[in-house]
Design a protein around this motif. Structure first.
Motif, mmCIF file in Angstrom:
data_model
loop_
_atom_site.group_PDB
_atom_site.id
_atom_site.type_symbol
_atom_site.label_atom_id
_atom_site.label_comp_id
_atom_site.label_asym_id
_atom_site.label_seq_id
_atom_site.Cartn_x
_atom_site.Cartn_y
_atom_site.Cartn_z
ATOM 1 N N LEU A 226 0.827 -1.199 0.000
ATOM 2 C CA LEU A 226 0.000 0.000 0.000
ATOM 3 C C LEU A 226 0.867 1.257 0.000
ATOM 4 N N MET A 227 1.949 1.244 0.767
ATOM 5 C CA MET A 227 2.831 2.405 0.799
ATOM 6 C C MET A 227 3.497 2.620 -0.559
ATOM 7 N N ARG A 228 3.882 1.525 -1.188
ATOM 8 C CA ARG A 228 4.481 1.631 -2.518
ATOM 9 C C ARG A 228 3.453 2.160 -3.525
ATOM 10 N N ALA A 229 2.234 1.638 -3.446
ATOM 11 C CA ALA A 229 1.182 2.086 -4.358
ATOM 12 C C ALA A 229 0.868 3.565 -4.138
ATOM 13 N N SER A 230 0.879 3.999 -2.898
ATOM 14 C CA SER A 230 0.589 5.406 -2.610
ATOM 15 C C SER A 230 1.681 6.303 -3.165
ATOM 16 N N PHE A 231 2.924 5.861 -3.058
ATOM 17 C CA PHE A 231 4.020 6.677 -3.605
ATOM 18 C C PHE A 231 3.932 6.763 -5.122
ATOM 19 N N LEU A 232 3.629 5.648 -5.770
ATOM 20 C CA LEU A 232 3.482 5.661 -7.224
ATOM 21 C C LEU A 232 2.342 6.580 -7.653
ATOM 22 N N GLN A 233 1.283 6.618 -6.850
ATOM 23 C CA GLN A 233 0.149 7.495 -7.154
ATOM 24 C C GLN A 233 0.540 8.961 -7.024
ATOM 25 N N LEU A 234 1.421 9.240 -6.067
ATOM 26 C CA LEU A 234 1.782 10.625 -5.777
ATOM 27 C C LEU A 234 2.999 11.109 -6.560
ATOM 28 N N ARG A 235 3.772 10.199 -7.116
ATOM 29 C CA ARG A 235 5.045 10.569 -7.733
ATOM 30 C C ARG A 235 4.930 11.649 -8.806
ATOM 31 N N PRO A 236 3.944 11.592 -9.718
ATOM 32 C CA PRO A 236 3.851 12.669 -10.727
ATOM 33 C C PRO A 236 3.652 14.048 -10.108
ATOM 34 N N TYR A 237 2.877 14.116 -9.026
ATOM 35 C CA TYR A 237 2.633 15.400 -8.366
ATOM 36 C C TYR A 237 3.899 15.906 -7.674
ATOM 37 N N LEU A 238 4.655 14.975 -7.084
ATOM 38 C CA LEU A 238 5.900 15.361 -6.427
ATOM 39 C C LEU A 238 6.895 15.915 -7.433
ATOM 40 N N TRP A 239 7.034 15.251 -8.574
ATOM 41 C CA TRP A 239 7.944 15.729 -9.609
ATOM 42 C C TRP A 239 7.483 17.075 -10.155
ATOM 43 N N SER A 240 6.178 17.263 -10.275
ATOM 44 C CA SER A 240 5.657 18.534 -10.780
ATOM 45 C C SER A 240 6.001 19.684 -9.836
ATOM 46 N N ILE A 241 5.822 19.446 -8.542
ATOM 47 C CA ILE A 241 6.137 20.487 -7.561
ATOM 48 C C ILE A 241 7.633 20.770 -7.526
ATOM 49 N N LEU A 242 8.440 19.711 -7.562
ATOM 50 C CA LEU A 242 9.891 19.899 -7.568
ATOM 51 C C LEU A 242 10.328 20.679 -8.800
ATOM 52 N N GLY A 243 9.736 20.366 -9.950
ATOM 53 C CA GLY A 243 10.067 21.085 -11.170
ATOM 54 C C GLY A 243 9.681 22.551 -11.091
ATOM 55 N N THR A 244 8.492 22.817 -10.537
ATOM 56 C CA THR A 244 8.034 24.200 -10.403
ATOM 57 C C THR A 244 8.947 24.992 -9.478
ATOM 58 N N ILE A 245 9.346 24.376 -8.366
ATOM 59 C CA ILE A 245 10.238 25.056 -7.419
ATOM 60 C C ILE A 245 11.600 25.306 -8.050
ATOM 61 N N ALA A 246 12.105 24.318 -8.793
ATOM 62 C CA ALA A 246 13.407 24.478 -9.449
ATOM 63 C C ALA A 246 13.376 25.630 -10.449
ATOM 64 N N ILE A 247 12.300 25.717 -11.242
ATOM 65 C CA ILE A 247 12.167 26.806 -12.211
ATOM 66 C C ILE A 247 12.083 28.153 -11.497
ATOM 67 N N SER A 248 11.332 28.178 -10.377
ATOM 68 C CA SER A 248 11.198 29.417 -9.612
ATOM 69 C C SER A 248 12.546 29.873 -9.055
ATOM 70 N N ILE A 249 13.317 28.933 -8.505
ATOM 71 C CA ILE A 249 14.633 29.274 -7.960
ATOM 72 C C ILE A 249 15.560 29.768 -9.060
ATOM 73 N N LEU A 250 15.531 29.072 -10.203
ATOM 74 C CA LEU A 250 16.376 29.481 -11.329
ATOM 75 C C LEU A 250 16.016 30.884 -11.803
ATOM 76 N N ALA A 251 14.716 31.170 -11.888
ATOM 77 C CA ALA A 251 14.272 32.495 -12.312
ATOM 78 C C ALA A 251 14.732 33.565 -11.324
ATOM 79 N N ASN A 252 14.639 33.259 -10.028
ATOM 80 C CA ASN A 252 15.074 34.223 -9.011
ATOM 81 C C ASN A 252 16.571 34.492 -9.101
#
Length: 229
Positions: free
Chosen positions: A7-33
């Motif tokens: 169940l924990m593995r399944a939950s992480f797989l379900q959440l992984r796209p959202y985690l990568w999206s947030i990390l990408g957004t933060i990285a772009i924001s930091i780079l822009a700053n």
């Protein structure tokens, strides 16, 4: 591999796209700053929200995506509702602890290094949690993050139940009502003060934990009556 691990593995797989999206957004924001700061030269007046605080937005997806999208998958794997919900409680507690520790570590990095180059806002200082020391910061954050996840879990666990929609209507209606009526606005402010800005660690954590348990009990009530289809 036991069901909790699955169940924990399944939950992480379900959440992984959202985690990568947030990390990408933060990285772009930091780079822009960084680009803006290098272009303008002096960065002393530049103030940014803590990167770890921005990443904590991921908790919103934990409390909404999992109860809305993982239930059917877990049931189809042969788990019972109790096994599913017990697993969700473990996942919620684990992520709350992870982000509590992450924000503590990142605050030390900000104080020791990042703030030599730019100012940052950090919720640990804004809410006054930093006054409680490392252990106190962890405990207060854990309670606050679990409260947020528990509220979302209740809302999204009840999407297929009539009472669940009633909860949604009450929740949505309460926001403009409590913010527009002066007397209720003071009540709301006092409630937030007690929950998030409490000078007593015991009271603050006690209130957040108690409300979280009530909300999680409500989430289980909906889950026990939820259909798989």
């Amino acid at each position: 591999m036991n069901k909790s691990t699955v169940l924990m593995r399944a939950s992480f797989l379900q959440l992984r796209p959202y985690l990568w999206s947030i990390l990408g957004t933060i990285a772009i924001s930091i780079l822009a700053n960084v680009i803006v700061s290098l272009s303008l030269g002096d960065n002393g007046e530049n103030t940014q929200v803590s990167a770890a605080n921005l990443l904590t937005v991921f908790l919103l997806f934990i409390g909404s995506v999992l109860p809305a999208g993982l239930f059917r998958r877990v049931m189809n794997l042969g788990a019972t509702r109790k096994e599913y919900y017990a697993g969700m409680l473990l996942v919620y507690a684990l992520w709350s602890a992870i982000f509590a520790m992450l924000n503590i570590i990142w605050l030390q990095i900000e104080i020791g290094f990042i703030r030599n180059y730019e100012n940052t806002f950090n919720i640990l200082e804004i809410f006054g949690w930093s006054q409680f020391g490392i252990v106190g910061m962890f405990v207060y954050q854990f309670g606050a993050y679990l409260l947020l996840i528990s509220l979302l879990n209740l809302l999204f666990s009840g999407l297929r139940h009539v009472l669940g929609w009633v909860v949604w209507v009450v929740f949505i209606a309460a926001i403009p009502i409590f913010t527009s009526i002066p007397s209720l606005r003071h009540t709301l402010a006092d409630g937030l003060q007690a929950l998030l800005f409490n000078d007593s660690l015991l009271q603050g954590f006690g209130l957040t934990l108690l409300i979280s348990l009530v909300l999680l009990a409500g989430g289980w009530w909906f889950t026990a009556r939820r259909t798989i289809s």
